[in-house]
Motif scaffolding. Sequence first.
Motif: not given
Length: 112
Positions: A2, A4, A6, A18, A22, A38, A40
């Motif tokens: 995943k 994420q 910010n 994004q 990604t 994950r 970040e």
Amino acid sequence: MKIQFNTDKTISGEERNQNHFTSVIEENLKRFESHITRIEVHLSDENGKKEAINDTLCLLEARLEGRKPIAVSCKADSEALAISGATDKLKSTLNTIFGRLHDQEKMISKIQ
């Protein structure tokens, strides 16, 4: 794996950016996806609206299965360059970690 995102208030978190970033991260780290739970991504502009050289910072924090998180960062002139640079650093770090782990496993198998 995943991913994420910010961002600080000076960087727009547009979904199309994004999605592009990604896919760049996933493609570069595909080899390690089974080990990463994950990632970040923290993007910030250190000078706000002011123009400056290398003022965009990308911090990538990778959460690995059964290991402590790893963090790398890169400053660049644009979001794309900062993300690309940080991704390259993370890939290099993961190559080192899992290369050593592979070498240790080979040594153990020779002993047994």
